[in-house]
Enzyme design. Sequence first.
Site, PDB file in Angstrom:
ATOM      1  N   THR A 186      51.510  37.434  51.812  1.00 52.76           N
ATOM      2  CA  THR A 186      50.862  37.557  50.349  1.00 52.76           C
ATOM      3  C   THR A 186      52.061  36.926  49.610  1.00 52.76           C
ATOM      4  O   THR A 186      53.162  36.968  49.922  1.00 52.76           O
ATOM      5  CB  THR A 186      50.596  39.075  50.026  1.00 52.76           C
ATOM      6  OG1 THR A 186      51.777  39.609  49.995  1.00 52.76           O
ATOM      7  CG2 THR A 186      49.663  39.382  51.001  1.00 52.76           C
ATOM      8  N   GLU A 332      44.440  38.693  52.708  1.00 50.18           N
ATOM      9  CA  GLU A 332      44.275  39.564  53.719  1.00 50.18           C
ATOM     10  C   GLU A 332      42.832  39.180  54.135  1.00 50.18           C
ATOM     11  O   GLU A 332      42.392  40.132  55.232  1.00 50.18           O
ATOM     12  CB  GLU A 332      44.435  40.997  53.181  1.00 50.18           C
ATOM     13  CG  GLU A 332      45.896  41.293  52.830  1.00 50.18           C
ATOM     14  CD  GLU A 332      46.370  40.870  51.625  1.00 50.18           C
ATOM     15  OE1 GLU A 332      45.720  40.230  50.822  1.00 50.18           O
ATOM     16  OE2 GLU A 332      47.090  41.739  50.956  1.00 50.18           O
ATOM     17  N   LYS A 442      45.490  51.646  30.744  1.00 47.76           N
ATOM     18  CA  LYS A 442      45.010  53.006  30.335  1.00 47.76           C
ATOM     19  C   LYS A 442      45.437  53.447  29.043  1.00 47.76           C
ATOM     20  O   LYS A 442      46.681  53.555  28.728  1.00 47.76           O
ATOM     21  CB  LYS A 442      45.823  53.896  31.397  1.00 47.76           C
ATOM     22  CG  LYS A 442      45.132  55.268  31.291  1.00 47.76           C
ATOM     23  CD  LYS A 442      45.419  55.908  32.585  1.00 47.76           C
ATOM     24  CE  LYS A 442      44.208  57.045  32.588  1.00 47.76           C
ATOM     25  NZ  LYS A 442      44.709  58.185  33.330  1.00 47.76           N
ATOM     26  N   TRP A 447      39.975  53.007  30.352  1.00 47.79           N
ATOM     27  CA  TRP A 447      40.399  52.019  31.109  1.00 47.79           C
ATOM     28  C   TRP A 447      40.092  50.690  30.152  1.00 47.79           C
ATOM     29  O   TRP A 447      39.027  50.512  29.992  1.00 47.79           O
ATOM     30  CB  TRP A 447      40.035  51.948  32.539  1.00 47.79           C
ATOM     31  CG  TRP A 447      40.379  53.071  33.366  1.00 47.79           C
ATOM     32  CD1 TRP A 447      39.429  54.070  33.375  1.00 47.79           C
ATOM     33  CD2 TRP A 447      41.537  53.178  33.973  1.00 47.79           C
ATOM     34  NE1 TRP A 447      40.291  54.994  34.629  1.00 47.79           N
ATOM     35  CE2 TRP A 447      41.639  54.427  34.480  1.00 47.79           C
ATOM     36  CE3 TRP A 447      42.705  52.507  33.999  1.00 47.79           C
ATOM     37  CZ2 TRP A 447      42.751  54.839  35.465  1.00 47.79           C
ATOM     38  CZ3 TRP A 447      43.882  52.943  34.826  1.00 47.79           C
ATOM     39  CH2 TRP A 447      43.917  54.184  35.501  1.00 47.79           C
TER      40      TRP A 447
HETATM   41  P1  ADP Z   1      48.745  37.611  45.639  1.00 51.29           P
HETATM   42  O1  ADP Z   1      48.285  38.852  46.243  1.00 51.29           O
HETATM   43  O2  ADP Z   1      49.959  37.144  46.274  1.00 51.29           O
HETATM   44  O3  ADP Z   1      48.119  37.139  44.421  1.00 51.29           O
HETATM   45  P2  ADP Z   1      46.350  36.305  47.023  1.00 51.29           P
HETATM   46  O4  ADP Z   1      46.156  34.991  46.601  1.00 51.29           O
HETATM   47  O5  ADP Z   1      46.056  36.750  48.125  1.00 51.29           O
HETATM   48  O6  ADP Z   1      47.918  36.529  46.677  1.00 51.29           O
HETATM   49  O7  ADP Z   1      45.844  36.934  45.787  1.00 51.29           O
HETATM   50  C1  ADP Z   1      44.362  37.698  45.979  1.00 51.29           C
HETATM   51  C2  ADP Z   1      44.049  38.422  44.645  1.00 51.29           C
HETATM   52  O8  ADP Z   1      43.775  37.493  43.395  1.00 51.29           O
HETATM   53  C3  ADP Z   1      42.967  39.326  44.728  1.00 51.29           C
HETATM   54  O9  ADP Z   1      43.227  40.619  45.414  1.00 51.29           O
HETATM   55  C4  ADP Z   1      42.746  39.333  43.148  1.00 51.29           C
HETATM   56  O10 ADP Z   1      43.516  40.418  42.464  1.00 51.29           O
HETATM   57  C5  ADP Z   1      42.634  37.970  42.694  1.00 51.29           C
HETATM   58  N1  ADP Z   1      41.589  37.210  42.623  1.00 51.29           N
HETATM   59  C6  ADP Z   1      41.270  36.512  43.643  1.00 51.29           C
HETATM   60  N2  ADP Z   1      40.161  35.853  43.124  1.00 51.29           N
HETATM   61  C7  ADP Z   1      39.757  36.255  41.765  1.00 51.29           C
HETATM   62  C8  ADP Z   1      38.728  36.194  40.991  1.00 51.29           C
HETATM   63  N3  ADP Z   1      37.937  35.123  41.127  1.00 51.29           N
HETATM   64  N4  ADP Z   1      38.653  36.954  39.701  1.00 51.29           N
HETATM   65  C9  ADP Z   1      39.745  37.854  39.454  1.00 51.29           C
HETATM   66  N5  ADP Z   1      40.721  37.952  40.418  1.00 51.29           N
HETATM   67  C10 ADP Z   1      40.809  37.274  41.545  1.00 51.29           C
END
Ligand code: ADP
Length: 544
Positions: A186, A332, A442, A447
């Site tokens: 990640t 993941e 918050k 929220w």
């Molecule tokens: P990192 O966790 O390092 O940012 P990732 O690329 O795996 O790497 O990120 C996944 C995260 O990106 C998701 O858990 C979410 O929070 C965010 N995410 C992915 N796609 C979207 C989307 N279409 N809209 C909002 N958030 C998104």
Amino acid sequence: MAGVDDLMMHYPLTIRHFFERTRRLFPKKTLATRVPGVGLVRSTYADFAERTARLAGALETLGIGKGDRVGTFAWNSHRHLEAYFAPPLMGAVLHTVNIRLSAQDIAYIVNHAADRVLIVDASCWPTLEPIRKQLETVEHVIVMKDTPGAQIPPGALDYEELLAGAQPMEAWPTLEETDAAGMCYTSGTTGHPKGAVYTHRAIFLHSLASSMTDVLGIGERDVILHIVPMFHANAWCVPFAGVMNGATQIFGGPNPQPRDIIEIVHNERVTVVGAVPTVWIAIDAILEQEPQWDISSIRCIPIGGSAAPRTLIEKFDKKYGASMLHAWGMTEMTPLGTVCRLKSYLDAGPDDQRYAYRAKQGYPVAGVDLRIVDDEGREQPWDGQSMGEIQVRGPWVIRSYYDTPESGDRFTDDGWFKTGDVAAIDPEGYVIITDRTKDLIKSGGEWISSIDVETMIMGHPKVLEAAVIAVPHPRWVERPLACVVPKPGVTLEPVEILDYLRPKLAKWALPDEVVLIEAVPKTSVGKFDKKVLRERFKGWTPAN
Ligand code: ADP
């Protein structure tokens, strides 16, 4: 009746099938890589097959065997695609390292994964050179010349020489579908990088799923341009689906800029090109000024990684004839979770409703189970209002992080993965991501979704980008602060944003203040880096 084991063949779902299929069926189809100052350098799947077999032969000579990790540290290229396939085909594990991470994170990741070989772009070598000695497990560095004047650093092997001198591997070892094929960490938006290990089966099934009409619909006729980095969540796994289908694949090469993307799309009639929203915002700014570019060949822009503003989706549809497909996923999950296809009867609805849906993250892809759960572990209804953390399960969702026992709390006792994303789900099953748990604001027991407010602000015609963060407040615990980047050359007063938001938001969700900034800081994969903004504004005193 015969025993269960005799009913159907045991045919392991490995990417060897993709490779062999394409070698036989699509040898003439094109692969191409952008080389700065040169243009597109073209090859074919026949070349790819030959070179991949040679790379596997070379890696074997270097002592790589089953289960060994082979790291890549590179931009998108046809060579990177060879490295996507050779290690997994020979039973080793491809580890794509994010070249934009800090030196400290890179050293941590390479050591943690215990990479034995690193395949590196020459243009990325300056990042690695200062930490080379810290990479304890790396026995060989292989360097690919990705720009015309590139040099091979002392002590490194030349990728092309290695391939030229190698014996192509002729027979692949028999693998189980549960064997590891790849791994990726990640990018650390949420702390220490953690590794996800992908099995052959996960990649196989994910590639089939993303090729379905109601997902990305990838097929042989597609011309795919790879801009999502191949070091980030398998470039959304599209290179694998591209090979599986025999699609034309174009790789963005070293550090592609928005203008490069526009040019390639225009000249090559690209049909599929994914990227994070910030890239499309920059592309839009160019297209606004230079109407001669035609990107209407694009049938699908998978867009995700962070929320895509509705105005952007609508504009690309109506003004540029390029359809965006909002998607949600994560490292993941290999990474796809949901895509926003409109159900037929919703597509027939009025524009306003259609685009309101298109801005949602979509419903789960076949293969993924999804639920939202509150703090007490109670599943929440799909009413579009109730919020909860998204939990998922499916054949391409990790069951554990690689060698990180302390993250066991991310998995529930009944077999779900806790994503850390908060969402509501509407009665049609469309997911609306509210925030990451840590980005939620918050305020006085309510929220506030930072994503909601910032996508709204980005709908303002004078705004280029906006990020909303929580700042501590003595009375309300936290209050939203909006950090806004105006479009170049326009004059924008903070009050214009507040006036624009007021009728759209609940009173308590209205940011206390709007600050104008020059740019929203970005993470290594182009997402808004709110960690940096929170740090910058931590001493901010509320206006009221
Ligand atoms: P990192 O966790 O390092 O940012 P990732 O690329 O795996 O790497 O990120 C996944 C995260 O990106 C998701 O858990 C979410 O929070 C965010 N995410 C992915 N796609 C979207 C989307 N279409 N809209 C909002 N958030 C998104």
